[in-house]
Design an enzyme around this catalytic site. Structure first.
Site, PDB file in Angstrom:
ATOM      1  N   THR A  58       0.823  -1.210   0.000  1.00 52.88           N
ATOM      2  CA  THR A  58       0.000   0.000   0.000  1.00 52.88           C
ATOM      3  C   THR A  58       0.859   1.263   0.000  1.00 52.88           C
ATOM      4  O   THR A  58       1.988   1.266   0.526  1.00 52.88           O
ATOM      5  CB  THR A  58      -0.905  -0.013   1.256  1.00 52.88           C
ATOM      6  N   ASP A  59       0.299   2.361  -0.516  1.00 50.31           N
ATOM      7  CA  ASP A  59       0.997   3.654  -0.464  1.00 50.31           C
ATOM      8  C   ASP A  59       1.168   4.140   0.970  1.00 50.31           C
ATOM      9  O   ASP A  59       1.983   5.026   1.239  1.00 50.31           O
ATOM     10  CB  ASP A  59       0.260   4.717  -1.311  1.00 50.31           C
ATOM     11  N   GLU A  60       0.388   3.548   1.910  1.00 49.57           N
ATOM     12  CA  GLU A  60       0.458   4.029   3.295  1.00 49.57           C
ATOM     13  C   GLU A  60       1.827   3.769   3.927  1.00 49.57           C
ATOM     14  O   GLU A  60       2.157   4.378   4.941  1.00 49.57           O
ATOM     15  CB  GLU A  60      -0.644   3.384   4.136  1.00 49.57           C
ATOM     16  N   TYR A  72      -1.301  -0.510  11.143  1.00 52.02           N
ATOM     17  CA  TYR A  72      -1.594  -1.177   9.866  1.00 52.02           C
ATOM     18  C   TYR A  72      -0.438  -0.964   8.893  1.00 52.02           C
ATOM     19  O   TYR A  72       0.150  -1.929   8.375  1.00 52.02           O
ATOM     20  CB  TYR A  72      -2.906  -0.639   9.256  1.00 52.02           C
ATOM     21  N   LYS A  85       2.433  -3.550   7.234  1.00 54.12           N
ATOM     22  CA  LYS A  85       2.581  -3.735   5.782  1.00 54.12           C
ATOM     23  C   LYS A  85       4.029  -3.433   5.378  1.00 54.12           C
ATOM     24  O   LYS A  85       4.619  -4.143   4.565  1.00 54.12           O
ATOM     25  CB  LYS A  85       1.616  -2.826   5.013  1.00 54.12           C
TER      26      LYS A  85
HETATM   27  N1  LIG Z   1      -8.297  -1.366   0.104  1.00 56.09           N
HETATM   28  C1  LIG Z   1      -7.341  -0.543  -0.308  1.00 56.09           C
HETATM   29  O1  LIG Z   1      -7.593   0.636  -0.569  1.00 56.09           O
HETATM   30  C2  LIG Z   1      -5.919  -1.037  -0.474  1.00 56.09           C
HETATM   31  C3  LIG Z   1      -4.976  -0.204  -1.074  1.00 56.09           C
HETATM   32  C4  LIG Z   1      -3.680  -0.686  -1.270  1.00 56.09           C
HETATM   33  C5  LIG Z   1      -3.352  -1.961  -0.857  1.00 56.09           C
HETATM   34  N2  LIG Z   1      -4.273  -2.752  -0.257  1.00 56.09           N
HETATM   35  C6  LIG Z   1      -3.886  -4.110   0.151  1.00 56.09           C
HETATM   36  O2  LIG Z   1      -4.653  -5.021  -0.617  1.00 56.09           O
HETATM   37  C7  LIG Z   1      -4.884  -6.210   0.130  1.00 56.09           C
HETATM   38  C8  LIG Z   1      -6.370  -6.530   0.134  1.00 56.09           C
HETATM   39  O3  LIG Z   1      -7.084  -5.444   0.718  1.00 56.09           O
HETATM   40  P1  LIG Z   1      -8.680  -5.415   0.744  1.00 56.09           P
HETATM   41  O4  LIG Z   1      -9.077  -4.003   0.772  1.00 56.09           O
HETATM   42  O5  LIG Z   1      -9.223  -6.310  -0.287  1.00 56.09           O
HETATM   43  O6  LIG Z   1      -8.935  -6.036   2.192  1.00 56.09           O
HETATM   44  P2  LIG Z   1     -10.095  -6.953   2.747  1.00 56.09           P
HETATM   45  O7  LIG Z   1     -10.072  -6.752   4.214  1.00 56.09           O
HETATM   46  O8  LIG Z   1     -11.368  -6.735   1.994  1.00 56.09           O
HETATM   47  O9  LIG Z   1      -9.608  -8.437   2.392  1.00 56.09           O
HETATM   48  C9  LIG Z   1      -8.580  -9.079   3.102  1.00 56.09           C
HETATM   49  C10 LIG Z   1      -8.787 -10.585   2.976  1.00 56.09           C
HETATM   50  O10 LIG Z   1      -7.692 -11.235   3.628  1.00 56.09           O
HETATM   51  C11 LIG Z   1      -8.191 -12.313   4.390  1.00 56.09           C
HETATM   52  N3  LIG Z   1      -7.261 -12.573   5.504  1.00 56.09           N
HETATM   53  C12 LIG Z   1      -6.938 -11.752   6.537  1.00 56.09           C
HETATM   54  N4  LIG Z   1      -6.069 -12.364   7.355  1.00 56.09           N
HETATM   55  C13 LIG Z   1      -5.818 -13.590   6.837  1.00 56.09           C
HETATM   56  C14 LIG Z   1      -5.011 -14.687   7.221  1.00 56.09           C
HETATM   57  N5  LIG Z   1      -4.297 -14.667   8.365  1.00 56.09           N
HETATM   58  N6  LIG Z   1      -4.971 -15.780   6.439  1.00 56.09           N
HETATM   59  C15 LIG Z   1      -5.719 -15.841   5.288  1.00 56.09           C
HETATM   60  N7  LIG Z   1      -6.523 -14.840   4.883  1.00 56.09           N
HETATM   61  C16 LIG Z   1      -6.573 -13.724   5.652  1.00 56.09           C
HETATM   62  C17 LIG Z   1      -9.561 -11.861   4.863  1.00 56.09           C
HETATM   63  O11 LIG Z   1     -10.408 -12.948   5.222  1.00 56.09           O
HETATM   64  C18 LIG Z   1     -10.070 -11.088   3.649  1.00 56.09           C
HETATM   65  O12 LIG Z   1     -10.774 -11.919   2.764  1.00 56.09           O
HETATM   66  C19 LIG Z   1      -4.294  -5.970   1.509  1.00 56.09           C
HETATM   67  O13 LIG Z   1      -3.020  -6.573   1.543  1.00 56.09           O
HETATM   68  C20 LIG Z   1      -4.175  -4.451   1.601  1.00 56.09           C
HETATM   69  O14 LIG Z   1      -3.113  -4.073   2.445  1.00 56.09           O
HETATM   70  C21 LIG Z   1      -5.559  -2.320  -0.050  1.00 56.09           C
END
Ligand SMILES: NC(=O)c1ccc[n+]([C@@H]2O[C@H](COP(=O)([O-])OP(=O)(O)OC[C@H]3O[C@@H](n4cnc5c(N)ncnc54)[C@H](O)[C@@H]3O)[C@@H](O)[C@H]2O)c1
Length: 330
Positions: A126-128, A150, A154
């Protein structure tokens, strides 16, 4: 036929990526491994039931036995690793699940990938991790300055991944994307939360003065970028993924209010989040020049599609409410 392990594929972005991968590649089968935490929702995979090249397995990556079994039972060629605890506010209330899933979970996956000779490991970050950028844009060489648990977990996972490339030659690529939005996002996040509250005639809380700026990307544009990186990204490299569409949170709320025909008097300013980053902004020129990726959905178009989707999917809302763990306020 290649087998791609997608972790976190029952969550928001992962469930879009799994579809993107299955549609764009005929010679790929997907093992979708997810622990089904509060944000992982089987509804998100409903339309994939019975798909001959998609298999869901419930796996907690923080449990090393479960990860070992996963790799024993499936010959995995590539990994795209989305699974994580992903909500800043939750990490402020309790950081232990973030250390467990985001750091320990990633470490177990790296160990297994190394042992089984995985040919590509795409780590979704993530950009964070760059922290608040007061002016200009962060490119991939900017220092990591995460400011909440968080983003700190990451950043730790990013560094572990890159260390496995440098030390062991594991072909890892790290992606750092801006804020995603679109269908199936858990309603604790800004955009679906505003929509939920307006659908239910509730006021819309905005942290502080609402001037915090975020760069927004429609989820399918992010997935296309990840796919380019899985196919053509150079191991050991970090790729920022961004659109340049940076908006203050208050402006995002105003646009949703306008789209839903609601007055601005619905907005309530509430006490700011501790350590709230003021501004994120990415330089995404590397992925554009090296891999030819460009975003294709403008913020206004993506927001229209998003609002429309949430208004027309009461069954998804019901599935999310059934999985609510209690104490959550959207
Ligand atoms: N949402 C955003 O804006 C954004 C931006 C940049 C990066 N990301 C990254 O993208 C990824 C997905 O984000 P998202 O928004 O879809 O999140 P989300 O919370 O919707 O999905 C996360 C998924 O991971 C699963 N999970 C969590 N812990 C787990 C574990 N120990 N073992 C197996 N599965 C596990 C959860 O059940 C869930 O289905 C993350 O790594 C996040 O850091 C998100």
């Amino acid at each position: 036929m290649k087998t791609v392990l997608v972790t976190g594929g029952a969550g928001f972005i992962g469930s879009h990526y799994v579809r993107c991968l299955l549609e764009s590649e005929r010679e790929v089968q997907v093992i979708n491994a997810d622990a089904l935490t509060y944000s992982g929702n089987p509804w998100n995979l409903r339309s994939l039931e019975g798909h001959p090249r998609h298999r869901f397995v419930r796996v907690d990556l923080a449990d090393s036995d479960q990860v070992r079994r996963l790799f024993r039972e499936h010959a995995i060629h590539q990994i795209v690793h989305f699974a994580a605890e992903s909500h800043v506010d939750r990490s402020i209330r309790s950081s232990a699940p973030f250390v467990r899933s985001n750091i320990t979970g990633t470490h177990h996956l790296l160990e297994a990938a190394l042992k089984h000779g995985v040919e590509k490991f795409v780590h979704i970050s993530t950009d964070e991790v760059y922290g608040s950028i007061s002016e200009g844009q962060a490119d991939e060489s900017a220092p990591l300055k995460p400011s909440n648990p968080y983003s700190a977990t990451k950043a730790a996972a990013d560094l572990l991944c890159l260390s496995f490339f440098h030390t062991h030659g594991l072909p890892v690529v790290v992606t750092r994307c801006t804020n995603n939005y679109g269908p199936r996002q858990y309603p604790e996040k800004l955009i679906p939360r505003i929509i939920f509250r307006l659908m239910n005639h509730l006021p819309v809380p905005i942290y502080g003065d609402g001037r915090q700026e975020r760069e927004w990307i429609f989820v399918t544009d992010h997935c296309r970028a990840v796919e380019q990186i899985r196919l053509h990204g150079t191991p050991g490299t970090v790729y920022n993924i961004g659109t340049g569409e940076t908006l203050p949170n208050l402006e995002v709320a105003r646009r949703i209010l306008a789209m839903m025909g609601k007055p601005e008097s619905q907005i309530r300013f509430v006490e700011d989040r501790p350590g709230h980053d003021v501004r994120y902004s990415l330089d995404a020129s590397r992925i554009k020049s090296e891999l030819g990726w460009e975003p294709s959905v403008s913020f206004d178009e993506g927001l229209e599609r998003t609002v429309d989707w949430y208004l027309n999917h009461s069954d998804w809302w019901e599935s999310v409410k059934r999985r609510k763990t209690g104490g959550e306020q959207w």
